[in-house]
Write a protein that holds these residues in place. Structure first.
Motif, PDB file in Angstrom:
ATOM      1  N   ALA A 111      13.561  31.719  13.260  1.00  0.00           N
ATOM      2  CA  ALA A 111      14.789  32.510  13.191  1.00  0.00           C
ATOM      3  C   ALA A 111      15.866  31.938  14.115  1.00  0.00           C
ATOM      4  O   ALA A 111      17.045  31.848  13.742  1.00  0.00           O
ATOM      5  CB  ALA A 111      14.494  33.962  13.562  1.00  0.00           C
ATOM      6  N   ALA A 112      15.467  31.554  15.333  1.00  0.00           N
ATOM      7  CA  ALA A 112      16.440  31.029  16.287  1.00  0.00           C
ATOM      8  C   ALA A 112      17.024  29.703  15.813  1.00  0.00           C
ATOM      9  O   ALA A 112      18.238  29.464  15.911  1.00  0.00           O
ATOM     10  CB  ALA A 112      15.777  30.860  17.656  1.00  0.00           C
ATOM     11  N   ALA A 114      17.129  28.582  12.655  1.00  0.00           N
ATOM     12  CA  ALA A 114      17.948  28.817  11.468  1.00  0.00           C
ATOM     13  C   ALA A 114      19.314  29.379  11.846  1.00  0.00           C
ATOM     14  O   ALA A 114      20.349  29.003  11.277  1.00  0.00           O
ATOM     15  CB  ALA A 114      17.223  29.765  10.513  1.00  0.00           C
ATOM     16  N   SER A 115      19.334  30.278  12.818  1.00  0.00           N
ATOM     17  CA  SER A 115      20.596  30.863  13.259  1.00  0.00           C
ATOM     18  C   SER A 115      21.495  29.808  13.904  1.00  0.00           C
ATOM     19  O   SER A 115      22.703  29.781  13.678  1.00  0.00           O
ATOM     20  CB  SER A 115      20.319  31.998  14.251  1.00  0.00           C
ATOM     21  N   ALA A 116      20.897  28.938  14.699  1.00  0.00           N
ATOM     22  CA  ALA A 116      21.685  27.910  15.391  1.00  0.00           C
ATOM     23  C   ALA A 116      22.323  26.937  14.409  1.00  0.00           C
ATOM     24  O   ALA A 116      23.433  26.441  14.636  1.00  0.00           O
ATOM     25  CB  ALA A 116      20.797  27.161  16.385  1.00  0.00           C
ATOM     26  N   HIS A 117      21.631  26.646  13.304  1.00  0.00           N
ATOM     27  CA  HIS A 117      22.129  25.632  12.365  1.00  0.00           C
ATOM     28  C   HIS A 117      22.810  26.253  11.148  1.00  0.00           C
ATOM     29  O   HIS A 117      23.117  25.533  10.198  1.00  0.00           O
ATOM     30  CB  HIS A 117      20.978  24.729  11.920  1.00  0.00           C
ATOM     31  N   ARG A 118      23.021  27.563  11.184  1.00  0.00           N
ATOM     32  CA  ARG A 118      23.751  28.191  10.088  1.00  0.00           C
ATOM     33  C   ARG A 118      25.199  27.691  10.122  1.00  0.00           C
ATOM     34  O   ARG A 118      25.862  27.704  11.162  1.00  0.00           O
ATOM     35  CB  ARG A 118      23.703  29.708  10.221  1.00  0.00           C
ATOM     36  N   ARG A 165      23.391  21.863  18.818  1.00  0.00           N
ATOM     37  CA  ARG A 165      23.057  23.195  18.296  1.00  0.00           C
ATOM     38  C   ARG A 165      21.617  23.558  18.652  1.00  0.00           C
ATOM     39  O   ARG A 165      21.309  24.704  19.012  1.00  0.00           O
ATOM     40  CB  ARG A 165      23.244  23.230  16.780  1.00  0.00           C
ATOM     41  N   VAL A 169      19.238  26.680  21.525  1.00  0.00           N
ATOM     42  CA  VAL A 169      18.130  27.569  21.173  1.00  0.00           C
ATOM     43  C   VAL A 169      17.225  27.823  22.369  1.00  0.00           C
ATOM     44  O   VAL A 169      16.541  28.857  22.434  1.00  0.00           O
ATOM     45  CB  VAL A 169      17.326  26.955  19.997  1.00  0.00           C
ATOM     46  N   GLU A 172      17.677  31.104  24.316  1.00  0.00           N
ATOM     47  CA  GLU A 172      17.372  32.241  23.447  1.00  0.00           C
ATOM     48  C   GLU A 172      15.868  32.432  23.301  1.00  0.00           C
ATOM     49  O   GLU A 172      15.360  33.564  23.378  1.00  0.00           O
ATOM     50  CB  GLU A 172      18.013  32.007  22.073  1.00  0.00           C
TER      51      GLU A 172
END
Length: 751
Positions: A111-112, A114-118, A165, A169, A172
């Motif tokens: 999740a972390a 994926a969020s960073a590379h969105r 990016r 992470v 986090e």
């Protein structure tokens, strides 16, 4: 013999060109250049600007071609339409000995990340997270959106943003998992290429910037004036820029390896400065002997300038010897040949014009402690250590030959244990973040370490048997965590599986043995179960092993080509087959000694801290061929100059002992200065992080040092003394300047 005659100042074919003594009128090219000075200067300015512009728009690519079984495996995969996307891996890890990551760490990491590379259009998707056997490391794949065949350069250019990016992470995940010791990093072929390539580019830029002031300092000490020091340096820079531009133009029609650019700078600065130094040194001596400025310039082009042409031709022949090998060597050969040819052309055309325009101002801005250098120059050369060593060697030729040759032979002894290989991941600088992440990944997931691809091509009817055989192989070797390891083409004819190698490293003898052992076992085992199958083992490690073996196998062909053509060039230039044979033997021994030093230094670990490298127990596979051709060519600089000076004494009627003693002593100063320039430039490349360039720089610096001391001051004078008058080749005319002063005798080579 024709009696030397004085030439009155009013005896001229051209009022603008003072006549000089017979046999020293200068080359036709130099005379033409002096008659068209403005045209020559403008032409070189245009070449310089064009070279700079072409280099700015050029490209460099990998010039390596696959060979052997690994290339057959790659061809089979390409023909079957296999194409794996480019990937990067985010590695979430804990220190050794720490407790395993808590349950749910996989989902939190996914999740972390994926969020960073969105919103990052370089990353197409985030793959399934894998946990290591001890639970301390997670691997999160990032599938890149660029085409793996055509978009690699784009991926390298854009990956730093993705790395930044990923770095965000870490904090986090530390908070989410309650583990402040969590370390997050990213690694992949693109990120490694960007970081390692960026460091090498910075290293090269630093070396190039430092080499210029060091070269200028050496020239200042040699000539004692700022203007005399700047002229050779200017010629070296011109040669490099024009040659880089020519290589850039070639890159649009033929791949030019990045190593070719480094080699062009390395060779070009050294030979460009040396060639100009030889001609300038001789022009100054001729001027001090009483000749007018233009007559002195023409005499220098006829003597030292002709020696430069012979030396340059030999260097070009040596460099082109790499064309016999092909592959990576092609662009290296073209780049080195370009820069040497440009340096020779500049010394034959631009340099005479500069010296003619400057006149006596070439000695302007003298150093305070060198005000009396004009009166003491000749005496300093005669009493130099090199001159004294040459005198002693010529007095005891047999003993000197035994001692000098014995030392060189002793230095070749490490060649008996020479091991070669192409640098792999284990040779990467360990202080780089991506490399540290790579080691954490491969330590936790063996399938991410040294691996091989086993490719089977068989009739579609045998697809089941082929898949079963490869699946069994993968199971035996501990591969395939997370699913079926075998991948098949759509037509069911080609199958591939990736398996770990029994090797802790991905290059060198241990990796070579692991690849060979896998091939010996897999081929018969699969053939027994799938009779019509074609089996090949490929992958990165196997490709490196095959290519390294191929490079070493090219060495005898290249050596034979270079030796034969060099013998022919020197025999024609000096009109002495015996002298050509001695030249070939001495240069070969000198090259072998330098390569022996490289093997002794880099195959062991004793010099790691001193030179800043991590030993893999091998010498870079392309180095033996490259070092041989470069050293064989460059050693001709000093050889031609020394032999030419000795031949002048023979032409003046000196006895062999005096000819050798005086000839070597007279050239000692310029040989020492030229060697100092080369050693300084090459040694700087020995500070680079790239293993191949580091080994090349150290090897060339050691070789030039040996060549200018042991060979030119000990072995060569002894050999020339033992040859007697046969070292003089065909007699040349004696030349005595009419203007008085010390005679400037003979011609550099018997032209």
């Amino acid at each position: 013999m024709r009696t030397p005659t004085a030439v009155r100042p009013d005896e001229r074919d051209d009022p603008a060109e003072p006549r000089v003594p017979d046999g020293s009128r200068g080359s036709a090219v130099a005379r033409w250049s002096l008659r068209h000075r403005a045209l020559v200067v403008v032409a070189w300015l245009l070449l310089l600007l064009a070279g700079a512009a072409a280099f700015a728009g050029g490209t460099t690519t990998s010039d390596e071609e696959g060979v052997g079984q690994s290339q057959r495996a790659a061809d089979a995969l390409e023909a079957a339409g296999f194409s794996e996307p480019l990937t990067e891996t985010v590695v979430v890890s804990l220190p050794a000995g720490a407790a395993a990551l808590p349950a749910g760490a996989e989902s939190a990491a996914a999740a972390a990340v994926a969020s960073a590379h969105r919103g990052d259009d370089l990353v197409r998707e985030v793959g399934e997270v894998a946990r290591s056997a001890d639970g301390r490391v997670l691997a999160v794949p990032l599938v890149l959106s660029v085409d793996p065949e055509t978009g690699y350069a784009e991926a390298v250019e854009r990956v730093p943003a993705a790395v930044r990016r990923t770095a965000a992470v870490q904090d986090e995940l530390r908070a989410a998992l309650g583990r402040p010791d969590v370390v997050v990093g990213q690694v992949g072929s693109a990120s490694i290429s960007e970081e390692v390539g960026g460091r090498l580019e910075r290293d090269l830029h630093r070396a190039e910037l430092v080499s210029l002031p060091i070269t200028l300092l050496v020239l200042l000490l040699a000539f004692g004036s700022v203007v005399s020091a700047v002229v050779p340096l200017l010629l070296g820079v011109v040669a490099v820029v024009v040659a880089l531009g020519a290589s850039a133009l070639v890159s649009h029609v033929h791949p030019v390896a990045e190593e070719a650019t480094s080699l062009t700078v390395l060779i070009g600065l050294a030979v460009g400065v040396d060639y100009a130094l030889f001609v300038l040194h001789r022009a100054r001596l001729a001027r001090r002997s009483g000749l007018p400025v233009r007559a002195a310039v023409l005499l220098a082009t006829r003597t030292a300038g002709h020696a430069v042409v012979v030396s340059g031709a030999t260097v070009v022949v040596s460099m082109l010897g790499m064309l016999v090998a092909g592959g990576l060597y092609t662009s290296l050969a073209l780049g080195a040949a370009f820069v040497v040819a440009v340096a020779v052309l500049a010394s034959a055309t631009l340099l005479p014009v500069l010296l003619d325009v400057l006149g006596d101002r070439v000695d302007a801005l003298r150093l305070p402690w060198r005000r009396d250098a004009r009166r003491g120059a000749r005496r300093a050369e005669r009493v130099s250590p090199v001159g004294r060593a040459a005198a002693a060697a010529s007095g005891r030729p047999v003993l000197s030959l035994v001692l000098g040759a014995g030392l060189l032979v002793a230095l070749t002894l490490p060649l008996a244990g020479l091991r070669t290989g192409l640098p792999g991941d284990d040779a990467l600088p360990r202080e780089l973040p991506t490399v540290q992440t790579l080691h954490r990944l491969t330590g936790a997931f063996p399938s991410q370490g040294p691996t091989a691809q086993v490719v089977v091509t068989a009739p579609a009817a045998s697809a089941g048997a082929a898949r079963t055989a490869l699946a069994d192989l993968a199971g035996e070797r501990g591969a395939g965590e997370g699913g079926a390891p075998v991948t098949s083409s759509s037509d069911g004819r080609t199958h591939v599986v990736t398996v770990p190698l029994d090797s802790g490293v991905d290059s060198g003898p241990e990796a070579d043995r692991a690849v060979a052992a896998l091939r010996e076992r897999v081929g018969p085992a699969v053939a027994e179960r799938v009779p019509d199958a074609e089996v090949s083992v490929g992958g990165g490690v196997a490709t490196g092993s095959d290519l390294a073996r191929w490079m070493v196998d090219r060495l005898p062909w290249v050596v034979g080509f270079v030796l034969a053509l060099t013998f022919a060039v020197v025999a024609v230039a000096f009109r002495s087959p015996l002298l050509a044979l001695v030249t070939v033997l001495l240069n070969t021994l000198s090259c072998a000694a330098a390569l022996g030093v490289v093997a002794g230094v880099f195959q062991g670990t004793w010099a790691q801290d001193l030179l800043g490298f991590t030993s893999t127990g091998t010498v870079v596979a392309y180095l033996p061929v490259l070092m041989f051709v470069v050293l064989f060519g460059l050693s001709m600089d000093y050889h031609v100059l020394v032999v030419s000076s000795v031949r002048e004494e023979f032409a003046a009627g000196s006895a062999p002992a005096r000819a050798v003693r005086v000839g070597v002593a007279r050239s000692a100063g310029v040989v020492t200065s030229a060697a100092a320039v080369m050693v300084a430039v090459f040694a700087l490349f020995g500070t680079l992080s790239d293993p191949g360039l580091k080994q090349l720089g150290v090897g060339l610096a050691v070789a030039v040092l040996l060549d200018a001391t042991v060979v030119r001051a000990l072995v060569l004078p002894a050999a020339l003394r033992a040859m007697g008058r046969r070292a003089g080749g065909r007699p040349v005319r004696q030349v005595v300047p009419a203007q008085g002063g010390e005679a400037v005798r003979g011609e550099a080579v018997g032209a």
